[in-house]
Enzyme design. Structure first.
Site, PDB file in Angstrom:
ATOM      1  N   ARG A  33       0.786  -1.241   0.000  1.00  0.00           N
ATOM      2  CA  ARG A  33       0.000   0.000   0.000  1.00  0.00           C
ATOM      3  C   ARG A  33       0.820   1.295   0.000  1.00  0.00           C
ATOM      4  O   ARG A  33       0.232   2.376   0.065  1.00  0.00           O
ATOM      5  CB  ARG A  33      -0.954   0.027   1.212  1.00  0.00           C
ATOM      6  CG  ARG A  33      -1.893  -1.155   1.321  1.00  0.00           C
ATOM      7  CD  ARG A  33      -2.732  -1.337   0.089  1.00  0.00           C
ATOM      8  NE  ARG A  33      -3.843  -2.277   0.269  1.00  0.00           N
ATOM      9  CZ  ARG A  33      -4.523  -2.829  -0.702  1.00  0.00           C
ATOM     10  NH1 ARG A  33      -4.220  -2.553  -1.965  1.00  0.00           N
ATOM     11  NH2 ARG A  33      -5.519  -3.660  -0.468  1.00  0.00           N
TER      12      ARG A  33
ATOM     13  N   ASP B 109      -1.424 -12.848  -1.334  1.00  0.00           N
ATOM     14  CA  ASP B 109      -2.237 -11.725  -1.798  1.00  0.00           C
ATOM     15  C   ASP B 109      -2.622 -10.820  -0.623  1.00  0.00           C
ATOM     16  O   ASP B 109      -3.761 -10.358  -0.516  1.00  0.00           O
ATOM     17  CB  ASP B 109      -3.479 -12.205  -2.537  1.00  0.00           C
ATOM     18  CG  ASP B 109      -4.114 -11.115  -3.401  1.00  0.00           C
ATOM     19  OD1 ASP B 109      -3.490 -10.046  -3.564  1.00  0.00           O
ATOM     20  OD2 ASP B 109      -5.238 -11.325  -3.882  1.00  0.00           O
TER      21      ASP B 109
ATOM     22  N   HIS C 151      -3.558 -16.358  -8.028  1.00  0.00           N
ATOM     23  CA  HIS C 151      -4.730 -16.677  -7.196  1.00  0.00           C
ATOM     24  C   HIS C 151      -5.854 -17.381  -7.966  1.00  0.00           C
ATOM     25  O   HIS C 151      -6.973 -16.866  -8.079  1.00  0.00           O
ATOM     26  CB  HIS C 151      -5.265 -15.447  -6.481  1.00  0.00           C
ATOM     27  CG  HIS C 151      -5.315 -14.175  -7.277  1.00  0.00           C
ATOM     28  ND1 HIS C 151      -5.810 -14.087  -8.555  1.00  0.00           N
ATOM     29  CD2 HIS C 151      -4.946 -12.916  -6.944  1.00  0.00           C
ATOM     30  CE1 HIS C 151      -5.740 -12.844  -8.971  1.00  0.00           C
ATOM     31  NE2 HIS C 151      -5.211 -12.111  -8.016  1.00  0.00           N
TER      32      HIS C 151
ATOM     33  N   ASN D  48      -0.202  -1.798  -7.690  1.00  0.00           N
ATOM     34  CA  ASN D  48      -1.402  -0.952  -7.622  1.00  0.00           C
ATOM     35  C   ASN D  48      -1.397  -0.087  -6.359  1.00  0.00           C
ATOM     36  O   ASN D  48      -2.267  -0.171  -5.501  1.00  0.00           O
ATOM     37  CB  ASN D  48      -2.681  -1.769  -7.750  1.00  0.00           C
ATOM     38  CG  ASN D  48      -2.766  -2.911  -6.755  1.00  0.00           C
ATOM     39  OD1 ASN D  48      -1.754  -3.403  -6.271  1.00  0.00           O
ATOM     40  ND2 ASN D  48      -3.974  -3.330  -6.458  1.00  0.00           N
TER      41      ASN D  48
ATOM     42  N   HIS E 272      -7.089  -3.558   4.174  1.00  0.00           N
ATOM     43  CA  HIS E 272      -7.992  -2.419   4.226  1.00  0.00           C
ATOM     44  C   HIS E 272      -8.385  -2.226   5.682  1.00  0.00           C
ATOM     45  O   HIS E 272      -8.401  -3.181   6.462  1.00  0.00           O
ATOM     46  CB  HIS E 272      -9.260  -2.659   3.395  1.00  0.00           C
ATOM     47  CG  HIS E 272      -9.009  -2.839   1.937  1.00  0.00           C
ATOM     48  ND1 HIS E 272      -8.689  -1.800   1.092  1.00  0.00           N
ATOM     49  CD2 HIS E 272      -9.043  -3.952   1.163  1.00  0.00           C
ATOM     50  CE1 HIS E 272      -8.526  -2.264  -0.138  1.00  0.00           C
ATOM     51  NE2 HIS E 272      -8.737  -3.565  -0.122  1.00  0.00           N
TER      52      HIS E 272
END
Length: 448
Positions: A66, A305, A235, A96, A309
């Site tokens: 992140r 993975d 995944h 990302n 959050h």
């Protein structure tokens, strides 16, 4: 005069390429220099591994830390702290972030941020986009780059690469293995109303159904075979994909996650949006197909993975709630619990978490306990009984979908290049992780 070592790991059961063997491991200058009976040798530090198994360092080849841009959820320091507390010695981080990792400058920025802050060794994927496809053949050779990542299904920024023509262009530029998230974006758009109308995470595997995954995986394999390019399917979640991929192993490697091997769709009723991730947690039938893939050798590696959050974000009404969950810290105990239950052997666990990632990505000097290799070790107590709890999680968001799960098998030490970083849940010293090296980039001229 007896040999002197920087570190000796004594009296453990050592998982070598030949199998389990009692004995010691000697380390000097961060590398393995001796395996066997070293009882008379001297060492600056000795780890008594009596009753423990000494595994090659666990490599988690899919994490989202992140940083930059989303540090309120996680950052490179807290994410890598969770890794070493969970027995993981190296991680590959996904692109990302905000901004997305799509340029050499972005890779350099992440490497700079990692220096002196990441506890484990690390590498960073560069994200494919319509704007950078022609440059990826050179940029994939950047130091500290684990390769190219394609998102065929929704992601952030410009990272979505959904059209066959654009995927083919990415595959035509470069030669390293490309990691791919396979969900068919057009079908996701067509079916999103199902999630919106349901308003409950139990609809997540209905919206993002098995056909959405299979359709994208088939497209990717067709394009990879046409380009002659190696790809890594991330995944995998469906029995349909696993059977299909079993017939296309020449260029294609396969990853599965502990979450999909452990949780089924009942989790949506039990923990709600904490079970929401992409691709989704599915039915027991699909989970059985994943285990078939492990047992038949179709699966090459296991990643976590790890995608944190906050609980506040997760509390939003579905489908406004974000998909993703923590995983790097729980990978080892969750999978060791499957070993204890007889679902896979310890040797297969080693193959999936160290030798497998090393083969898939061409990692230099890691992935096995052998003379000349980096002295990376994950020491585990296969008989330890523990309960995974949110309060153990080092991630900034502070939760795990496995909260309350009783497991048999636990990481006791994390050793990276001969340094004991974690011992019995306690982390020592300062972060000293360094970039992972790759066989295909050693000695290569970097194109900027």
């Amino acid at each position: 005069m007896a040999d002197r070592y920087d570190l000796i790991i004594q009296n453990g059961t050592v998982m070598t390429p030949s199998g389990a063997a009692g004995g010691d491991v000697g380390v000097r200058d961060g590398r393995i220099v001796a395996i066997g009976a070293l009882g008379t040798a001297d060492a600056a530090e000795v780890v008594d591994a009596s009753g423990l198994h000494v595994l090659p360092g666990v490599i988690d080849s899919q994490v989202h830390m992140r940083e930059p841009g989303l540090e309120y959820k996680e950052d490179l320091a807290t994410g890598s702290l969770g890794a070493v507390k969970g027995g993981v010695t190296a991680v590959f981080e996904m692109p990302n972030t905000n901004p997305s990792t799509t340029t050499p400058d972005a890779i350099a920025d992440k490497l700079n941020r990692a220096r002196g802050r990441m506890w484990c060794d690390h590498a960073f994927f560069i994200g494919a986009s319509p704007e950078n496809a022609k440059n990826l053949g050179g940029w994939e050779l950047l130091p500290g780059c684990s390769g190219v990542k394609i998102f065929m299904g929704s992601s952030t920024g410009s990272l979505l690469v959904e059209q066959d023509e654009m995927i083919a262009e990415v595959l035509a530029n470069g030669r390293r293995r490309v990691a791919v998230h396979c969900e068919d974006e057009a079908r996701l758009r067509e079916r999103k109303h199902l999630a919106e109308e349901a308003g409950h995470p139990r609809a997540h595997p209905v919206w993002r159904d098995a056909e959405t995954a299979l359709r994208a995986t088939k497209r990717l394999v067709r394009l990879a075979e046409a380009a002659g390019r190696r790809v890594h399917t991330l995944h995998i979640t469906t029995a349909d994909e696993m059977r299909f991929l079993a017939e296309h192993k020449e260029l294609v490697t396969v990853e599965v996650l502990p979450q999909h091997l452990t949780l089924t769709d009942e989790a949506y009723e039990r923990i709600g949006t904490r079970a929401q991730m992409n691709p989704p947690i599915r039915s027991a039938e699909h989970q059985a197909g994943l285990w078939w893939g492990i047992q038949q050798g179709v699966v090459d590696c296991i990643g976590s993975d790890h995608a944190p959050h906050t609980l506040e974000e997760k509390a939003k009404p579905y489908p406004s709630s974000p998909a993703g969950m923590t995983g790097v810290q729980t990978l080892v105990p969750v999978m060791l619990n499957h070993v204890a239950a007889g679902r896979l052997t310890l040797q297969r666990f080693v193959d999936l978490t160290s030798a497998g990632p090393a083969r898939v990505f061409g990692i230099a000097g890691k992935g096995r306990i052998a003379v000349g290799y980096d002295a990376d070790f994950t020491l585990v107590d296969l008989k330890a009984e523990r309960v995974i709890e949110d309060k153990w999680i080092a991630a900034r968001c502070g939760w795990t979908p496995f909260d309350g799960m009783k497991v048999t098998g636990w990481p006791t030490h994390t050793i990276i290049r001969g340094r004991v970083v974690m011992r019995e849940d306690e982390v020592a010293g300062q972060p000293q992780g360094v970039p992972v090296r790759f066989q295909e980039t050693i000695g290569q001229d970097v194109v900027s």
